[in-house]
Design a protein around this motif. Structure first.
Motif, PDB file in Angstrom:
ATOM      1  N   GLY A  45       0.831  -1.191   0.000  1.00  0.00           N
ATOM      2  CA  GLY A  45       0.000   0.000   0.000  1.00  0.00           C
ATOM      3  C   GLY A  45       0.868   1.244   0.000  1.00  0.00           C
ATOM      4  N   ALA A  46       0.401   2.308  -0.629  1.00  0.00           N
ATOM      5  CA  ALA A  46       1.246   3.499  -0.747  1.00  0.00           C
ATOM      6  C   ALA A  46       0.414   4.750  -0.936  1.00  0.00           C
ATOM      7  N   TRP A  47       1.030   5.887  -0.595  1.00  0.00           N
ATOM      8  CA  TRP A  47       0.466   7.208  -0.821  1.00  0.00           C
ATOM      9  C   TRP A  47       1.120   7.839  -2.047  1.00  0.00           C
ATOM     10  N   ALA A  48       0.318   8.396  -2.935  1.00  0.00           N
ATOM     11  CA  ALA A  48       0.810   9.065  -4.138  1.00  0.00           C
ATOM     12  C   ALA A  48       0.318  10.513  -4.145  1.00  0.00           C
ATOM     13  N   THR A  49       1.043  11.369  -4.836  1.00  0.00           N
ATOM     14  CA  THR A  49       0.684  12.784  -4.914  1.00  0.00           C
ATOM     15  C   THR A  49      -0.493  12.992  -5.856  1.00  0.00           C
ATOM     16  N   GLY A  50      -1.498  13.720  -5.401  1.00  0.00           N
ATOM     17  CA  GLY A  50      -2.644  14.089  -6.225  1.00  0.00           C
ATOM     18  C   GLY A  50      -2.588  15.553  -6.614  1.00  0.00           C
ATOM     19  N   GLY A  51      -3.719  16.099  -7.059  1.00  0.00           N
ATOM     20  CA  GLY A  51      -3.766  17.499  -7.459  1.00  0.00           C
ATOM     21  C   GLY A  51      -3.751  18.445  -6.274  1.00  0.00           C
ATOM     22  N   ASN A  52      -3.113  19.592  -6.436  1.00  0.00           N
ATOM     23  CA  ASN A  52      -3.074  20.603  -5.380  1.00  0.00           C
ATOM     24  C   ASN A  52      -4.418  21.310  -5.245  1.00  0.00           C
ATOM     25  N   VAL A  53      -4.791  21.636  -4.007  1.00  0.00           N
ATOM     26  CA  VAL A  53      -5.977  22.450  -3.786  1.00  0.00           C
ATOM     27  C   VAL A  53      -5.681  23.885  -4.218  1.00  0.00           C
ATOM     28  N   ASN A  54      -6.733  24.658  -4.450  1.00  0.00           N
ATOM     29  CA  ASN A  54      -6.552  26.052  -4.862  1.00  0.00           C
ATOM     30  C   ASN A  54      -6.185  26.956  -3.690  1.00  0.00           C
ATOM     31  N   THR A  55      -6.754  26.664  -2.506  1.00  0.00           N
ATOM     32  CA  THR A  55      -6.503  27.486  -1.323  1.00  0.00           C
ATOM     33  C   THR A  55      -6.104  26.602  -0.158  1.00  0.00           C
ATOM     34  N   GLY A  56      -4.817  26.664   0.231  1.00  0.00           N
ATOM     35  CA  GLY A  56      -4.364  25.902   1.375  1.00  0.00           C
ATOM     36  C   GLY A  56      -4.970  26.433   2.659  1.00  0.00           C
ATOM     37  N   ARG A  57      -5.381  25.535   3.551  1.00  0.00           N
ATOM     38  CA  ARG A  57      -5.962  25.955   4.820  1.00  0.00           C
ATOM     39  C   ARG A  57      -5.917  24.807   5.818  1.00  0.00           C
ATOM     40  N   ILE A  58      -6.314  25.088   7.045  1.00  0.00           N
ATOM     41  CA  ILE A  58      -6.261  24.115   8.124  1.00  0.00           C
ATOM     42  C   ILE A  58      -7.618  24.022   8.817  1.00  0.00           C
ATOM     43  N   PHE A  59      -7.826  22.899   9.517  1.00  0.00           N
ATOM     44  CA  PHE A  59      -9.048  22.665  10.295  1.00  0.00           C
ATOM     45  C   PHE A  59     -10.303  22.853   9.440  1.00  0.00           C
ATOM     46  N   LEU A  60     -10.312  22.211   8.275  1.00  0.00           N
ATOM     47  CA  LEU A  60     -11.446  22.279   7.361  1.00  0.00           C
ATOM     48  C   LEU A  60     -12.199  20.955   7.378  1.00  0.00           C
ATOM     49  N   GLY A  61     -13.351  20.930   6.701  1.00  0.00           N
ATOM     50  CA  GLY A  61     -14.147  19.730   6.597  1.00  0.00           C
ATOM     51  C   GLY A  61     -13.898  19.016   5.283  1.00  0.00           C
ATOM     52  N   GLY A  62     -14.140  17.707   5.264  1.00  0.00           N
ATOM     53  CA  GLY A  62     -13.991  16.929   4.045  1.00  0.00           C
ATOM     54  C   GLY A  62     -15.054  15.851   3.953  1.00  0.00           C
ATOM     55  N   SER A  63     -15.412  15.477   2.717  1.00  0.00           N
ATOM     56  CA  SER A  63     -16.376  14.405   2.496  1.00  0.00           C
ATOM     57  C   SER A  63     -16.113  13.781   1.138  1.00  0.00           C
ATOM     58  N   GLY A  64     -16.837  12.710   0.839  1.00  0.00           N
ATOM     59  CA  GLY A  64     -16.682  12.049  -0.441  1.00  0.00           C
ATOM     60  C   GLY A  64     -15.476  11.138  -0.474  1.00  0.00           C
ATOM     61  N   GLY A  65     -15.018  10.827  -1.705  1.00  0.00           N
ATOM     62  CA  GLY A  65     -13.937   9.872  -1.872  1.00  0.00           C
ATOM     63  C   GLY A  65     -12.812  10.401  -2.721  1.00  0.00           C
ATOM     64  N   SER A  86     -14.151  21.073  -5.090  1.00  0.00           N
ATOM     65  CA  SER A  86     -14.585  19.752  -5.521  1.00  0.00           C
ATOM     66  C   SER A  86     -13.452  19.054  -6.267  1.00  0.00           C
ATOM     67  N   TYR A  87     -13.281  17.753  -6.011  1.00  0.00           N
ATOM     68  CA  TYR A  87     -12.159  16.992  -6.573  1.00  0.00           C
ATOM     69  C   TYR A  87     -12.663  15.879  -7.476  1.00  0.00           C
ATOM     70  N   ASP A  88     -12.013  15.730  -8.644  1.00  0.00           N
ATOM     71  CA  ASP A  88     -12.408  14.676  -9.585  1.00  0.00           C
ATOM     72  C   ASP A  88     -11.366  13.567  -9.671  1.00  0.00           C
ATOM     73  N   GLY A  89     -10.419  13.554  -8.731  1.00  0.00           N
ATOM     74  CA  GLY A  89      -9.355  12.574  -8.749  1.00  0.00           C
ATOM     75  C   GLY A  89      -8.096  13.093  -9.406  1.00  0.00           C
ATOM     76  N   THR A  90      -8.202  14.245 -10.061  1.00  0.00           N
ATOM     77  CA  THR A  90      -7.057  14.851 -10.738  1.00  0.00           C
ATOM     78  C   THR A  90      -6.830  16.293 -10.303  1.00  0.00           C
ATOM     79  N   SER A  91      -7.899  17.070 -10.263  1.00  0.00           N
ATOM     80  CA  SER A  91      -7.762  18.488  -9.934  1.00  0.00           C
ATOM     81  C   SER A  91      -8.922  18.960  -9.070  1.00  0.00           C
ATOM     82  N   TRP A  92      -8.651  20.039  -8.314  1.00  0.00           N
ATOM     83  CA  TRP A  92      -9.642  20.662  -7.448  1.00  0.00           C
ATOM     84  C   TRP A  92     -10.236  21.880  -8.155  1.00  0.00           C
ATOM     85  N   THR A  93     -11.561  22.036  -8.060  1.00  0.00           N
ATOM     86  CA  THR A  93     -12.263  23.150  -8.679  1.00  0.00           C
ATOM     87  C   THR A  93     -13.040  23.913  -7.620  1.00  0.00           C
ATOM     88  N   GLU A  94     -12.891  25.229  -7.611  1.00  0.00           N
ATOM     89  CA  GLU A  94     -13.660  26.041  -6.672  1.00  0.00           C
ATOM     90  C   GLU A  94     -15.122  26.066  -7.087  1.00  0.00           C
TER      91      GLU A  94
END
Length: 331
Positions: A45-65, A86-94
């Motif tokens: 099992g391993a962690w791989a790099t995905g798409g960067n979020v548009n706005t970095g922040r802390i103590f936020l909420g998350g849902s989905g997969g 919103s994330y499609d597995g490749t990129s984040w969209t505001e």
């Protein structure tokens, strides 16, 4: 000769069937087949790099997969954010913002049906605000009975959720259940805390880690729809960690930090099999206060904090190891 329990700290489980989510090295006695079985990994099992979020922040909420995720709210660390991505597995969209800017927010659901609740605007202002996401926009709905922040959340969509523990002040174990229109108080957690990891559904949830100010705990509690039960602790006590998993039998505890005086950020990841925690592959980057989502097979952790006070924009994606179940025979 040392026994299995003396070596590994637990007895071999007796199960009527093979577990649905075993981890590498797990051993059990299958009482139907009358044999001892174990898990051998065929890939890592391993962690791989995905798409960067548009706005970095802390103590936020998350849902989905991992291929259909949602993140919302958080701190920048100041001011508080309404940002939703919103994330499609490749990129984040505001997409459309929350109505109430806040951090230390909890959430549950899917990319198109999420509930966001609690939070703060820098202590001591605590929110009970609840907002429902329909895939396009947020709608304010009925507040929590107990306003708080830094608590846990679980649920399948915006009609079925669970909010638990958090900071009022002081810490609370209060648990509330959401039916799509209102919150009902149910049985409290055994140990009230803040900044824990959480995952699951309204009737099958798990809360782990967290702690009071200047301390961390490894406590794990399982919710069965009626009450909380204390189970085996995390191997590495920590706070501000992410969580992923479908229910209280299968979870990932992702990253986190040691509270002051060190405040060290951690890359440690542990997997829960319904009974105990096992360390799996670390994140590529030490991280706390990010947003997690997904399952033990396919999870993500987005944004958060690597070195205080800076935020990171990176996303990491988990793919579980493949394995085979083997019958163990004596030589």
């Amino acid at each position: 000769m040392a026994s299995y329990k003396e070596i590994f700290g637990t007895n071999i489980e007796v199960l009527a069937s093979d577990p649905a989510n075993p981890v590498q090295g797990q051993v059990w006695y299958n009482s139907t087949d009358n044999v001892v079985k174990g898990v051998a990994a065929t890939t890592t099992g391993a962690w791989a790099t995905g798409g960067n979020v548009n706005t970095g922040r802390i103590f936020l909420g998350g849902s989905g997969g991992q291929t259909a995720g949602l993140i919302f709210g958080g701190g920048l660390p100041a001011p508080m954010s309404t940002n939703t991505e919103s994330y499609d597995g490749t990129s984040w969209t505001e997409v459309n913002d929350l109505n109430q800017a806040r951090q230390a927010i909890a959430g549950a659901g899917t990319q198109t049906s999420t509930l966001a609740f609690m939070g703060n605007a820098a202590n001591p202002t605590q929110y009970g605000n609840t907002e429902s996401w329909n895939g396009t926009s947020w709608t304010e709905t009925t507040d929590l009975n107990t306003a708080r922040s830094q608590g846990g959340g679980a649920g399948t969509d915006n009609t079925s959720a669970l909010a638990f523990s958090g900071f009022i002040p002081p810490f609370t174990g209060a648990t509330e259940s959401w039916n799509g229109s209102s919150w009902t108080e149910v049985n409290d957690m055994n140990t009230g805390r803040e900044n824990m990891g959480s995952n699951g559904t309204q009737t099958s949830a798990l809360g782990y880690g967290g702690g009071p100010v200047n301390a961390t705990i490894g406590n794990t509690e399982s919710w069965n729809g009626t009450s909380w039960t204390e189970l085996n602790d995390l191997n590495s006590t920590r706070s501000n960690l992410g969580g992923a998993g479908a229910d209280n039998t299968a979870s990932l505890a992702i990253g986190g930090s040691l509270n002051p005086p060190t405040g060290a950020k951690l890359a440690i990841v542990e997997q829960w099999n319904g009974t105990s925690w096992t360390e799996v592959a670390d994140l590529n980057q030490d991280k706390d206060a990010g947003a997690g989502g997904g399952t033990v097979a396919s999870a993500f952790i987005a944004t958060g904090r690597n070195i205080e006070p800076s935020t990171t924009t990176n996303t990491e994606e988990w793919t579980k190891p493949s394995f085979t179940v083997k019958t163990i025979t004596s030589s």
